[in-house]
Structure formats: C-alpha cells, structure tokens
Design an enzyme around this catalytic site. Structure first.
Site, PDB file in Angstrom:
ATOM      1  N   HIS A  15      20.874  20.509  43.628  1.00 36.41           N
ATOM      2  CA  HIS A  15      20.457  21.836  43.178  1.00 36.41           C
ATOM      3  C   HIS A  15      21.016  22.802  44.217  1.00 36.41           C
ATOM      4  O   HIS A  15      20.364  23.147  45.198  1.00 36.41           O
ATOM      5  CB  HIS A  15      18.931  21.942  43.110  1.00 36.41           C
ATOM      6  CG  HIS A  15      18.467  23.246  42.527  1.00 36.41           C
ATOM      7  ND1 HIS A  15      18.523  23.524  41.192  1.00 36.41           N
ATOM      8  CD2 HIS A  15      17.942  24.348  43.112  1.00 36.41           C
ATOM      9  CE1 HIS A  15      18.053  24.736  40.962  1.00 36.41           C
ATOM     10  NE2 HIS A  15      17.690  25.259  42.119  1.00 36.41           N
ATOM     11  N   ASP A  61      19.979  17.021  33.420  1.00 39.62           N
ATOM     12  CA  ASP A  61      19.093  18.108  33.847  1.00 39.62           C
ATOM     13  C   ASP A  61      18.033  18.390  32.780  1.00 39.62           C
ATOM     14  O   ASP A  61      18.371  18.757  31.651  1.00 39.62           O
ATOM     15  CB  ASP A  61      19.940  19.359  34.079  1.00 39.62           C
ATOM     16  CG  ASP A  61      19.312  20.335  35.054  1.00 39.62           C
ATOM     17  OD1 ASP A  61      18.147  20.126  35.425  1.00 39.62           O
ATOM     18  OD2 ASP A  61      19.981  21.300  35.443  1.00 39.62           O
ATOM     19  N   ASP A  62      16.765  18.202  33.133  1.00 39.57           N
ATOM     20  CA  ASP A  62      15.629  18.605  32.287  1.00 39.57           C
ATOM     21  C   ASP A  62      15.437  17.747  31.034  1.00 39.57           C
ATOM     22  O   ASP A  62      14.872  18.231  30.047  1.00 39.57           O
ATOM     23  CB  ASP A  62      15.767  20.066  31.828  1.00 39.57           C
ATOM     24  CG  ASP A  62      15.498  21.068  32.945  1.00 39.57           C
ATOM     25  OD1 ASP A  62      15.632  20.692  34.114  1.00 39.57           O
ATOM     26  OD2 ASP A  62      15.177  22.228  32.650  1.00 39.57           O
ATOM     27  N   CYS A  91      13.785  20.830  39.588  1.00 39.09           N
ATOM     28  CA  CYS A  91      15.159  20.434  39.934  1.00 39.09           C
ATOM     29  C   CYS A  91      15.376  20.270  41.432  1.00 39.09           C
ATOM     30  O   CYS A  91      15.859  19.237  41.900  1.00 39.09           O
ATOM     31  CB  CYS A  91      16.151  21.461  39.410  1.00 39.09           C
ATOM     32  SG  CYS A  91      16.071  21.772  37.638  1.00 39.09           S
ATOM     33  N   ASP A 145      16.406  14.591  36.204  1.00 39.19           N
ATOM     34  CA  ASP A 145      15.698  15.058  37.400  1.00 39.19           C
ATOM     35  C   ASP A 145      14.220  15.346  37.172  1.00 39.19           C
ATOM     36  O   ASP A 145      13.459  15.440  38.127  1.00 39.19           O
ATOM     37  CB  ASP A 145      16.399  16.278  38.012  1.00 39.19           C
ATOM     38  CG  ASP A 145      16.551  17.443  37.054  1.00 39.19           C
ATOM     39  OD1 ASP A 145      16.141  17.331  35.877  1.00 39.19           O
ATOM     40  OD2 ASP A 145      17.105  18.484  37.478  1.00 39.19           O
ATOM     41  N   HIS A 146      13.789  15.491  35.925  1.00 40.04           N
ATOM     42  CA  HIS A 146      12.357  15.621  35.605  1.00 40.04           C
ATOM     43  C   HIS A 146      12.219  15.724  34.100  1.00 40.04           C
ATOM     44  O   HIS A 146      13.205  15.822  33.367  1.00 40.04           O
ATOM     45  CB  HIS A 146      11.722  16.846  36.267  1.00 40.04           C
ATOM     46  CG  HIS A 146      12.507  18.105  36.085  1.00 40.04           C
ATOM     47  ND1 HIS A 146      12.560  18.766  34.872  1.00 40.04           N
ATOM     48  CD2 HIS A 146      13.309  18.797  36.926  1.00 40.04           C
ATOM     49  CE1 HIS A 146      13.344  19.808  34.992  1.00 40.04           C
ATOM     50  NE2 HIS A 146      13.827  19.853  36.226  1.00 40.04           N
TER      51      HIS A 146
END
Length: 475
Positions: free
Chosen positions: A130, A34-35, A74, A300-301
């Site tokens: 999410h 995540d992130d 997300c 996710d990004h």
C-alpha cells in the site's frame, strides 16, 4: 577434473545437484487481490459469483477456505504480510502515508527484498504494497501503468462521485489498469530467465470504484440481492463495535435504492479480476516455468456489501476478515483435486511459507509459521491462533467453530459459526459461554506494541488511540 567414466559420473552428479537446487528454489507467482471477500465460486460467499479461473486453481491446489487477514484494511494488512509482523508486534495498526516504507525498511526486510538478496529476480506490477514500490533493493523491475480516459455506459449502474462509482465501462480492455498489470506478468512469463524469479502481480479490482468492462456486468442480473441480511443486526453489538460501522454510507445507498446495483458492480469487478488472473495463470501453464513455480493467491481483506448494516471493510466481523487464499505447487504431479483446509489460517503465515519454499532463512522477528506441513498433510494443525487486529486493543480470535471479539474498552462479541455463520447472535453475555470466552481470551496479545505515529493517516486510527486523533483528516 573428471575423466572417462569418472567424467560421466561427475556430470550425472552435478546434474542431480542442479535439479535439486532448482527444486529447492522454485519460481514464485504471487498474485495479490485488493478488497475481494468470499463472493467467489470456490468459497460460496454469494451464489451468483462467477469466478471460473480462481475456482480452477483452488481445485488444483490447496484452498484455505477459512483464511483471515491480520487487519481488515489495505495498509496494515499488506504491511503485516510483506514485512512479516503482526500489527500488535509492529505498532502498524492503521493506515500510513507512503513515506512510512522508507522508515520501515530500516527495521524490517520485505519478502521481495529477502528473496532478491538471496538470488531471485523480483518483478512487480499493480498494487503489492500500500504505497511506493520503487525500492531498488526490493525489485529488479516494476511496471508503471499507462493512464487512459474511462468511458462508461451511463444508462447503467450508479455513481455518487468518481471514487464511489459502480458502472460498466466501454473503453478497451488494454486501457484498464488490471489488464496492463496482468500483461506485464504474462510478458515476464514469456521471457527467458537465468535465475529463479518472484513475480508479483497486484490486481486492484474489486477495489473501489467498482467499474469493469460491460460484458462482466452482463453476466449478472440488473439487481443483485444480499442473500443473508438481518435488519436489526446491530442490536446486540457493543458500542465500540457499532462505531466501526459505516452506517452513513449504508443508509445513503438504501435511500438511493442503489444496493442492488452496487452488489452487481462488485460481482462484475470480481469477475473482471478473475478474468485477468486467469490470463496470467494460462500464461504460466503455457510457459517453460509451469513445472517449477509455486502459485500464491491472496486478498488483503474482505468486504461488507450491507452485512451488519455497513459498507467496505474496517470491522472485525467475518465479511471483513475472511479472504480467498490459495497455494498451488506446480512441481508436484498427480495432486489430488478439491483439497480444502477448513481450519482457520492467518495470512501472517505467507512470509515463512514462501521462505521455506525457496530455502531462504527468515529474520528472527518474523511472525507466523510455515504452511508447508499443512499443504503436505491437511490433518496437520497450526500452533499459533488466527488473530485480526483493527486498532490497538481491538482484536478478533477465529477458531474453526467460533469468533471472539474484544474491543479496547472491554466490549465483547462471541459467535458460534456452527449454528450462526452470519454472526447474527452475539453470545458474549451468555453465562454458559464463560469458559469458552476465557479460553479464547487467553489467545489475545499479551503485549501490545505502541502505535507508530509517524506518517499515520489520522482517519484510520481506531481502538485505544482513536481519541487522540478524533476529528482529524476524516475519510
């Protein structure tokens, strides 16, 4: 029935079939992060990043060094990857409340649901969707973490509030959620399985708050600099691009002289994530499944830590869209080391890639293409361009050499990554780039699905639909 010599031949034949079936349906270890941006050792986004476990698996497998997400947030990113549909084809551009999944599952089949329906046991922990992960059609079992009180070394780090916390923790590893999520994955790898499995481990860090055990903070200097920064970075950006910038947070951290602490905390959280990923990878290597498991690792990004005068994600620039993405097929022995695929690749291709590995047919609506030809031969090229969406009408097209951005109101940006990897010089108004812009513009979606409004989170609506939601439910 087979008798005597015929029996032996029959057993050998059936044994061959069994091996072939096992090869066609490998286990899948699916690690979602995540992130996490490119601040890793193997991607080189920041020279001080310490990620030995991710570096090791990136060297063993295929490092998609120019991988980009379908959306820099997300909810839309994970919806796109797990349902297999680009935002401009699904209408899922922004964030949604968790109940959206009940509606989506009537129309689409998630990747784990597809595999479960085709003979796989599906196990999950941490953040995969999410939102809710309680669909019995999707998961054979899903881990629920235990809550614990955090303990901090308050003399270090920085805090605005509980969410915007950037501090070293003192409580035991096992009381951190990511440690629990990794433990669940380790336990499943130590069990006996009579069916192929899809094991999804969702590592939440480095998502906010940037809190991690103190020993990971101790790996870094007290203050971490941003290695590439331009004070007037927004001077040549169209207004639609500037409106995506979280400049209030940027200015607050600048005023508080906190940026060095925040970057240190982000890197510490990345190293903590790397540690837990390494624990799962080590457990796989020690298990009975090491030789028949495909590992897929993705984020996710990306994330801004001051670049473009902004914080977090939610833009169409490189730091928000570029992510770690690694695939390693444990069934293939004597693989060459250090394979980097530098052409742009979208995570929309994950669905079809895993489906091909497992021999499962995908629904007709699924976007993207399988990456297995590239994994076999890095000279192969994808036929579908890499596109990132952030709101209806806002798109970035990424090629090996350029990034082209077009906003819903016609604003444009063009960056030459061969000469300007930091995206400091917008070339969109350069007349010499007119033909290139025309070619890149041709890859933009020809048809846009209307934005799905059910269960939408108004604060996240951007692009052509933003005016309708302006001022609602700000975040």
């Amino acid at each position: 029935m087979c008798k005597n010599i015929k029996y032996i031949v029959c057993v050998l034949f059936l044994g061959t079939l069994s091996i072939s079936a096992q090869e066609k349906q490998p286990n899948i270890l699916f690690i979602a992060i995540d992130d996490m941006n490119d601040w890793t050792g193997f991607l080189g986004g920041h020279s001080e990043a310490i990620t030995p476990n991710l570096d090791k698996i990136a060297d063993k497998g295929i490092n998609f060094a120019n991988a980009h997400v379908s959306a820099p947030g997300c909810s839309p990113s994970r919806n796109s990857l797990l349902y297999g549909v680009e935002p401009f084809n699904s209408g899922l551009y922004p964030f949604y409340e968790h109940d959206i999944h009940k509606q989506l599952r009537k129309k689409y089949t998630t990747l784990p649901t597809l595999l479960k329906a085709n003979g796989y046991n599906t196990f999950g922990s941490g953040k995969i969707h999410h939102g809710s992960s309680d669909d019995p059609n999707e998961w054979t079992d899903y881990y629920e973490p235990k809550n614990a009180n955090k303990k901090f070394k308050d003399s270090e780090g920085y805090k605005r509030n509980a969410k915007h916390s950037f501090r070293p923790t003192l409580h035991p590893d096992e009381e951190h959620r990511d440690h629990q999520f990794a433990n669940y994955g380790i336990e499943k790898l130590q069990e006996k399985h009579d069916k192929p499995f899809f094991l999804a481990v969702g590592i939440v860090k480095p998502h906010l708050p940037f809190d991690a055990p103190i020993r990971f903070f101790d790996k870094y200097p007290k203050e971490v600099d941003l290695e590439n920064f331009k004070e007037d970075d927004l001077s040549d950006i169209p207004q639609a691009g500037k409106k995506l910038v979280k400049q209030g947070e940027f200015n607050q951290y600048k005023k508080d002289e906190a940026w060095g602490k925040i970057r240190r905390a982000y890197l510490a959280s990345i190293s903590w994530a790397d540690y837990n990923i390494g624990r799962v990878l080590d457990a796989l290597e020690a298990s009975d499944y090491a030789d028949n498991t495909v590992i897929v690792i993705w984020s996710d990004h990306g994330y801004h830590l001051g670049e473009k005068n902004t914080f977090k994600k939610f833009t169409l620039w490189e730091e928000a869209t570029r992510v770690p993405f690694i695939i390693y097929d444990g069934r293939i022995k004597n693989q060459p080391q250090g394979r980097n695929y530098v052409e742009p690749v979208s995570l929309i291709n994950v669905y079809k890639t895993i489906a091909e590995y497992t021999g499962v047919e995908v629904p007709e609506y699924v976007d993207g293409e399988s990456l297995i030809p590239i994994i076999k031969d890095q000279t192969e090229q994808l036929t579908i361009p890499t596109i990132t969406s952030w709101g209806r009408g806002n798109y970035a097209v990424r090629t090996k050499t350029h990034r082209y951005i077009r906003y819903y109101n016609g604003g444009e940006e063009l960056y030459d990554h061969t000469a300007d990897p930091n995206e400091w010089n917008n070339l969109a108004k350069d007349e010499n780039q007119a033909e290139l812009i025309k070619e890149l513009k041709s890859h933009l979606p020809k048809n846009e699905h209307p934005m799905i409004s059910d269960f939408v989170s108004p604060w996240s609506v951007e692009g052509a639909d933003k005016a309708k939601y302006r001022g609602k439910n700000k975040k």
